[in-house]
Design an enzyme around this catalytic site. Structure first.
Site, PDB file in Angstrom:
ATOM      1  N   TRP A 144       0.883  -1.176   0.000  1.00  0.00           N
ATOM      2  CA  TRP A 144       0.000   0.000   0.000  1.00  0.00           C
ATOM      3  C   TRP A 144       0.916   1.220   0.000  1.00  0.00           C
ATOM      4  O   TRP A 144       1.795   1.350   0.863  1.00  0.00           O
ATOM      5  CB  TRP A 144      -0.838  -0.059   1.278  1.00  0.00           C
ATOM      6  CG  TRP A 144      -1.837   1.015   1.487  1.00  0.00           C
ATOM      7  CD1 TRP A 144      -2.864   1.352   0.665  1.00  0.00           C
ATOM      8  CD2 TRP A 144      -1.934   1.864   2.638  1.00  0.00           C
ATOM      9  NE1 TRP A 144      -3.596   2.360   1.235  1.00  0.00           N
ATOM     10  CE2 TRP A 144      -3.046   2.694   2.441  1.00  0.00           C
ATOM     11  CE3 TRP A 144      -1.202   1.996   3.809  1.00  0.00           C
ATOM     12  CZ2 TRP A 144      -3.440   3.655   3.372  1.00  0.00           C
ATOM     13  CZ3 TRP A 144      -1.579   2.944   4.734  1.00  0.00           C
ATOM     14  CH2 TRP A 144      -2.692   3.761   4.509  1.00  0.00           C
ATOM     15  N   ASP A 225       0.379  -4.344  10.246  1.00  0.00           N
ATOM     16  CA  ASP A 225      -0.725  -3.514   9.751  1.00  0.00           C
ATOM     17  C   ASP A 225      -1.925  -4.446   9.525  1.00  0.00           C
ATOM     18  O   ASP A 225      -1.910  -5.264   8.605  1.00  0.00           O
ATOM     19  CB  ASP A 225      -0.311  -2.828   8.449  1.00  0.00           C
ATOM     20  CG  ASP A 225      -1.415  -1.933   7.899  1.00  0.00           C
ATOM     21  OD1 ASP A 225      -2.458  -1.788   8.565  1.00  0.00           O
ATOM     22  OD2 ASP A 225      -1.238  -1.368   6.805  1.00  0.00           O
ATOM     23  N   LYS A 259     -13.074  -1.537   7.382  1.00  0.00           N
ATOM     24  CA  LYS A 259     -13.645  -2.543   6.496  1.00  0.00           C
ATOM     25  C   LYS A 259     -14.568  -3.491   7.246  1.00  0.00           C
ATOM     26  O   LYS A 259     -15.685  -3.749   6.816  1.00  0.00           O
ATOM     27  CB  LYS A 259     -12.519  -3.348   5.836  1.00  0.00           C
ATOM     28  CG  LYS A 259     -11.925  -2.720   4.607  1.00  0.00           C
ATOM     29  CD  LYS A 259     -10.911  -1.669   4.888  1.00  0.00           C
ATOM     30  CE  LYS A 259     -10.291  -1.133   3.614  1.00  0.00           C
ATOM     31  NZ  LYS A 259      -9.464   0.047   3.831  1.00  0.00           N
TER      32      LYS A 259
HETATM   33  C1  LMR Z   1      -7.238   1.072  -0.147  1.00  0.00           C
HETATM   34  O1  LMR Z   1      -6.154   0.484  -0.036  1.00  0.00           O
HETATM   35  O2  LMR Z   1      -7.805   1.227  -1.238  1.00  0.00           O
HETATM   36  C2  LMR Z   1      -7.936   1.600   1.086  1.00  0.00           C
HETATM   37  O3  LMR Z   1      -7.288   1.163   2.222  1.00  0.00           O
HETATM   38  C3  LMR Z   1      -8.143   3.059   1.037  1.00  0.00           C
HETATM   39  C4  LMR Z   1      -6.885   3.824   1.310  1.00  0.00           C
HETATM   40  O4  LMR Z   1      -6.810   4.481   2.343  1.00  0.00           O
HETATM   41  O5  LMR Z   1      -5.950   3.774   0.502  1.00  0.00           O
END
Ligand code: LMR
Length: 418
Positions: A144, A225, A259
């Protein structure tokens, strides 16, 4: 000669104070959401952002949360303590670490309520920058995007450990271990214990044990996380790695209820720091509270009251876990439907990855050109690397998405065969 009080600035200084501010290129995920909203096509499909929707494309209003809302009422909300709502914090400890956890029983876990898991990672980064500085932060490759940004904002350099082999569509575990073994001792390592974002690939139990042993030997600091508890295999299963790790070593655990409670906008998160003893936990909690005070003073109230109400009431808790199970089952149904729809239009495309990956995302691993082609031609929006949010897939869109994926997969095959 008298100098006038308000003399005009020399030409070079007359520029605006903010004239040198650089433009923001935009966030890879929220930027896509903006593009999606601006797209005039009626039949566009948003599989870019990590949000669970029901079969009608709506974020579900969970019955358990609806009951909790009635119970908490609409009265004025005073400030919460800087560390957050007490009943929420203890419920977080139970859901993350389990009822029987030694560290929790011995009051060795410092827990604060945070503004989502993003807020938790941000406070963790600030805390580590102050108390464990001059280390490199390792995040999975891919990950991420905000993992890099949050630690860089706190002054850390970030590096990557391999987590995806495009040829085998699996975790290159030997290379992962080598990278962390070759890192300077005491590195900070961000680990997603289940439902990895974006790949959907999780370590096996044997791999978790090997990684844990290496982390302890190298005195690396684990920052878990946890954003998708309940979306992988189950509530306890999805945090089993965290629990086993916390039994052996100190660690940090960032958590999100966005979520699994469908409370995205309420920003319900937490940061837990598992410490060596109760005195250390008290001092760590004090420093986390200080970081909160200097950053946003105290967390928001309503979401924390709702979550605490559900997690602390046995009936509501049961109702919520059943609702969560149904959300997870919908993911399995959509996964099977997508595999079948792909199989109906292509005998060549390998759909094995759909079943191997867990959680809200599937990772067909596409090039930027392929992602852009799907968006332009079919109105199918995927995130970076081709991350596909299975949790947002509606039954009526399965065929379009399957055809769009097959077009790209077969295009790639054709190009390879030229
Ligand atoms: C995502 O990964 O799409 C979600 O967790 C929203 C975000 O905060 O990026």
């Amino acid at each position: 000669m008298n100098t006038p009080l308000h003399s005009p600035r020399p030409a070079a200084d007359r520029k605006s104070i903010f004239g040198t501010v650089e433009p923001y290129a935009g966030d890879p995920i929220f930027g896509l959401l903006d593009s999606f909203r601006a797209d005039p096509r009626q039949d566009k499909i948003n599989l870019a952002i990590g949000v669970y929707t029901d079969g009608d494309g709506r974020i579900p209003a969970l019955e358990s949360v609806r009951s909790a809302r009635e119970k908490i009422g609409w009265g004025p909300r005073p400030y919460l303590p800087m560390e957050g709502h007490a009943a929420y914090r203890s419920a977080v400890q139970r859901i993350v670490f389990g009822e029987q956890n030694a560290a929790v029983a011995e009051n060795r876990v410092a827990t604060i309520q945070t503004i989502g898991a993003t807020g938790a990672i941000g406070i963790a980064a600030d805390f580590l920058a102050k108390h464990c500085p001059d280390r490199t932060v390792y995040v999975s490759d891919p990950t991420w995007d905000n993992h890099h940004g949050l630690f860089q904002r706190a002054g850390f350099e970030t590096a990557r450990y391999p987590y995806w082999d495009a040829n085998t569509r699996s975790i290159p575990f030997d290379r992962l271990l080598d990278t962390l073994d070759n890192a300077a001792p005491g590195a900070i390592v961000v680990i997603q214990p289940a439902c990895h974002n974006p790949t959907g690939l999780d370590l096996s139990r044997a791999q978790e044990a090997e990684l844990t042993a290496l982390m302890i030997r190298k005195r690396h600091i684990a920052v878990f996380d946890v954003a998708y508890q309940g979306f992988g295999s189950g509530l306890a299963e999805d945090v089993a790695f965290v629990r086993r790790y916390a039994d052996k070593a100190a660690c940090l655990v960032a958590y999100s209820f966005s979520k699994n409670f469908a409370l995205y906008g309420e920003r319900c998160g937490a940061l837990n720091v598992v410490c060596h003893d109760v005195g250390e936990a008290r001092r760590v909690l004090g420093q986390l509270v200080l970081a909160v005070r200097r950053s946003y003073s105290a967390p928001p109230t309503t979401g924390a009251l709702l979550v605490a109400e559900v997690l602390n009431d046995p009936l509501l808790f049961r109702q919520w876990s059943e609702e969560l199970t149904r959300m997870r089952q919908r993911l399995d149904t959509m996964c099977a439907a997508l595999a079948q729809a792909i199989g109906a239009v292509s005998k060549d495309m390998d759909v094995g990855f759909l079943g191997q990956q867990r959680g809200m995302f599937r990772y067909p691993a596409l090039s930027n050109a392929q992602i852009e082609a799907m968006r332009a031609r079919d109105g199918v929006y995927l995130a970076d690397g081709g991350r596909l949010c299975l949790a947002a897939l509606m039954p009526e869109h399965v065929e379009t998405v399957a055809r769009s994926l097959v077009a790209e997969a077969e295009g790639a095959l054709d190009r390879r065969n030229v």
